[in-house]
Design an enzyme around this catalytic site. Sequence first.
Site, mmCIF file in Angstrom:
data_model
loop_
_atom_site.group_PDB
_atom_site.id
_atom_site.type_symbol
_atom_site.label_atom_id
_atom_site.label_comp_id
_atom_site.label_asym_id
_atom_site.label_seq_id
_atom_site.Cartn_x
_atom_site.Cartn_y
_atom_site.Cartn_z
ATOM 1 N N ARG A 76 0.833 -1.214 0.000
ATOM 2 C CA ARG A 76 0.000 0.000 0.000
ATOM 3 C C ARG A 76 0.866 1.262 0.000
ATOM 4 O O ARG A 76 1.710 1.433 0.887
ATOM 5 C CB ARG A 76 -0.880 -0.018 1.249
ATOM 6 C CG ARG A 76 -1.922 1.070 1.308
ATOM 7 C CD ARG A 76 -2.697 1.010 2.624
ATOM 8 N NE ARG A 76 -3.632 -0.087 2.695
ATOM 9 C CZ ARG A 76 -4.188 -0.538 3.837
ATOM 10 N NH1 ARG A 76 -3.874 0.022 4.983
ATOM 11 N NH2 ARG A 76 -5.046 -1.542 3.823
ATOM 12 N N ARG A 145 -2.109 6.705 9.771
ATOM 13 C CA ARG A 145 -2.178 6.161 8.409
ATOM 14 C C ARG A 145 -2.320 7.289 7.381
ATOM 15 O O ARG A 145 -2.204 8.460 7.714
ATOM 16 C CB ARG A 145 -3.394 5.231 8.316
ATOM 17 C CG ARG A 145 -3.405 4.094 9.335
ATOM 18 C CD ARG A 145 -2.439 3.012 8.933
ATOM 19 N NE ARG A 145 -2.546 1.834 9.776
ATOM 20 C CZ ARG A 145 -3.279 0.757 9.492
ATOM 21 N NH1 ARG A 145 -4.036 0.733 8.422
ATOM 22 N NH2 ARG A 145 -3.263 -0.295 10.285
ATOM 23 N N LYS A 215 -3.867 1.302 15.091
ATOM 24 C CA LYS A 215 -3.854 2.243 13.983
ATOM 25 C C LYS A 215 -4.521 3.560 14.372
ATOM 26 O O LYS A 215 -5.375 3.591 15.282
ATOM 27 C CB LYS A 215 -4.560 1.646 12.772
ATOM 28 C CG LYS A 215 -5.991 1.260 13.043
ATOM 29 C CD LYS A 215 -6.706 0.709 11.818
ATOM 30 C CE LYS A 215 -6.377 -0.715 11.519
ATOM 31 N NZ LYS A 215 -7.253 -1.347 10.520
ATOM 32 N N LYS A 217 -6.189 7.213 12.482
ATOM 33 C CA LYS A 217 -6.572 7.760 11.180
ATOM 34 C C LYS A 217 -6.992 9.220 11.273
ATOM 35 O O LYS A 217 -7.689 9.594 12.216
ATOM 36 C CB LYS A 217 -7.699 6.923 10.591
ATOM 37 C CG LYS A 217 -7.261 5.483 10.344
ATOM 38 C CD LYS A 217 -8.318 4.646 9.718
ATOM 39 C CE LYS A 217 -7.758 3.287 9.330
ATOM 40 N NZ LYS A 217 -8.770 2.413 8.728
ATOM 41 N N CYS A 436 -15.135 -3.106 -0.237
ATOM 42 C CA CYS A 436 -13.760 -3.453 0.123
ATOM 43 C C CYS A 436 -13.311 -4.640 -0.737
ATOM 44 O O CYS A 436 -14.140 -5.276 -1.385
ATOM 45 C CB CYS A 436 -13.699 -3.809 1.599
ATOM 46 S SG CYS A 436 -14.450 -5.417 1.936
ATOM 47 N N CYS A 442 -8.097 -10.679 0.961
ATOM 48 C CA CYS A 442 -8.160 -10.317 2.379
ATOM 49 C C CYS A 442 -8.326 -11.562 3.242
ATOM 50 O O CYS A 442 -9.316 -12.292 3.114
ATOM 51 C CB CYS A 442 -9.319 -9.350 2.640
ATOM 52 S SG CYS A 442 -9.407 -8.935 4.397
ATOM 53 N N CYS A 481 -16.641 -8.277 5.840
ATOM 54 C CA CYS A 481 -16.631 -8.637 7.267
ATOM 55 C C CYS A 481 -16.931 -7.369 8.068
ATOM 56 O O CYS A 481 -16.947 -6.267 7.514
ATOM 57 C CB CYS A 481 -15.295 -9.255 7.681
ATOM 58 S SG CYS A 481 -14.022 -8.057 8.110
ATOM 59 N N CYS A 485 -14.115 -1.782 6.243
ATOM 60 C CA CYS A 485 -13.131 -1.045 5.443
ATOM 61 C C CYS A 485 -13.750 -0.121 4.396
ATOM 62 O O CYS A 485 -13.091 0.805 3.941
ATOM 63 C CB CYS A 485 -12.169 -2.010 4.781
ATOM 64 S SG CYS A 485 -11.179 -2.924 5.977
#
Length: 573
Positions: A76, A145, A215, A217, A436, A442, A481, A485
């Site tokens: 990424r 991120r 994480k 954001k 996503c 994934c 899931c 995302c």
Amino acid sequence: MADEVKLHKNESIKAASRQLRGTLAEELHSDAQGFGADSEQLIKFHGFYQQEDRDQRHQKNPDGTPVARQTSFMVRSRIPGGRLTAAQFLAELELGDKFGNGTLRVTTRQALQLHGVLKSSLRDTIHQINQIKLSTLAACGDVNRNVMCCPAPYKHNGVFDELQRFAEELADHFRPKTTAYWELWVRDEEGEHQPVASCEPVDEPIYGATYLPRKFKMAVALPDDNCVDVLANDMGYLAIVEQGRIVGYNVVVGGGMGMSPSVKKTFPALAKPLAFVTPDQAIAVGEAVVKVQRDNGNRTDRKQARLKYVIAQWGIEKFAREVEKYYGQPLTPPRPLEITGVDDHIGWHEQGDGRLFLGINIENGRIKDEGKLRIKTGLRTIVQKFQMPIRLTALQAVLLCDVEPRDRPEIDRLLKEHGILAAEELTLLRRYSAACPAWPTCGLAITESERALPGVLDALEVELSRLGLVGERISVHMTGCPNGCARPYTPDIGFVGRGAGEKYTVYLGGNALGTRLAFVYRDYVPKAEIVPVLSPVLTRFRDERRPGEALGDYCARVGAASLGATGAGPDAT
Ligand code: SRM
Ligand code: SF4
């Protein structure tokens, strides 16, 4: 020692890693297909994830033996505000062909992902990403991120450029300072041109030795165009514009989507207003917020480790007082401010400087050639020819910027030639949809998403057409899931992968503006049943809506019970 707290194992991995080095250098050159378990955590900070093509699990060789499983990597690139040069965009496409699976994916945070990169190509891939002056550092991992920002390249005042500059400053300020990344991926292989200051610990003034608990954001947005879903971020800056000038920002904190239905204490949350800051206070206050999370976020349970849980536990008042201690001054209360609009930026627009930009919808962000739709070749041809700068949107679209009006007919012609639809040929349903990746890359996917949503939208379009609702702006986000995302807990309709056999939780009652959490309408709905279970709601919406009312607003107004929601399932509220 009854109160001794057992830290999550990732904490010791980070602590022992010598600023994210671990054994990555050795493992990179080993014969193994992938990295060991500890390194699998560290590689995320360097911007890549260990994966496999899950489709292959069930494939057989001609002799009936199972196809050997192959480890590969998703890489990424972190792209603040989604801003790229033509050369960078073309180079990423090239890397996808050379080292990846021949596709390039625009993410829901305005970044780019390569999939299917083998370990033997990792160094070349990341090295070349750095050569084009992009980076994968901190695209993933327990750090800040990719910083999101409205990508529209409007020039009629300085506001949009200033927002982009601010996003860039945030990205730079919160970048980890370790030199491990440079040693592993950036310097020449022999390192001969560079002084070996390497391996010497450097100061990580914001993150310290163990980085953040989880994480983090950030996003920068305008109240009249929340195209980056600012409230879904741990920290957001909502610009306050007066007489064409940014006078400050409302800082909002504690947003996040991820949840685990089996862990009742987890939930999606929208960020709450914390304070008003002037532009020159903005980064220092942000740093105080990050440090409060660093020192108080949960380091024992990663499912409870995001900032939203600190705020849920303390309340926003106590949180603000703590931020003040780190900032060293009282905070100014947030200004009254509402999010009032959202724009997907698709189609042709005047920039305000005599030039144009064109927003091109990329279905679920996947830039590839398939059948008559040759998005990859089409974009490559156009960008090679006109060398325009590119921006990426949070709805996984591509903006071609700084286009001279005389070039518009040729660009339109090339788009048509490659089967790429113009804005007028797309329903708003398509334009405001996102999914996503889920299967096959994934590892956390329960159901399909990117590969399932187009078919679900086809069926939904037929139903909307039957009901005379085809022109409606209905935002639909799908994920494979509950991690969320593609931010499925805020749009008009959300589909969240729930169980084997392609079963989804269906959410209703959010909005395209991203200002309201949705409620569970039905749980465990098989993919084929999605449109039939939505049909009664859509029919009532057509018959009972107020003038101009959007689907999500209607659903929120009449309420879950009235719509016959079962109430079971992982509620987002
Ligand atoms: Fe995500 C994990 C893909 C945006 C919440 N996300 C993953 C991983 C890396 C799976 C993994 O850990 O093994 C996925 C890789 C799939 C693949 O094959 O590429 C993945 N997330 C994505 C992307 C590519 C989806 C997309 O359609 O574009 C997005 C990349 C963004 C970027 O450029 O940085 C992406 N992920 C998001 C968002 C949306 C956002 O940030 O605005 C969220 C919800 C917001 C949030 O963070 O709460 C999100 N991803 C998660 C979570 C749940 C986090 C949580 O707090 O519970 C996970 C799982 C985890 O971290 O444990 C996850
Ligand atoms: Fe994977 Fe779930 Fe994120 Fe989709 S939402 S990419 S399935 S982690």
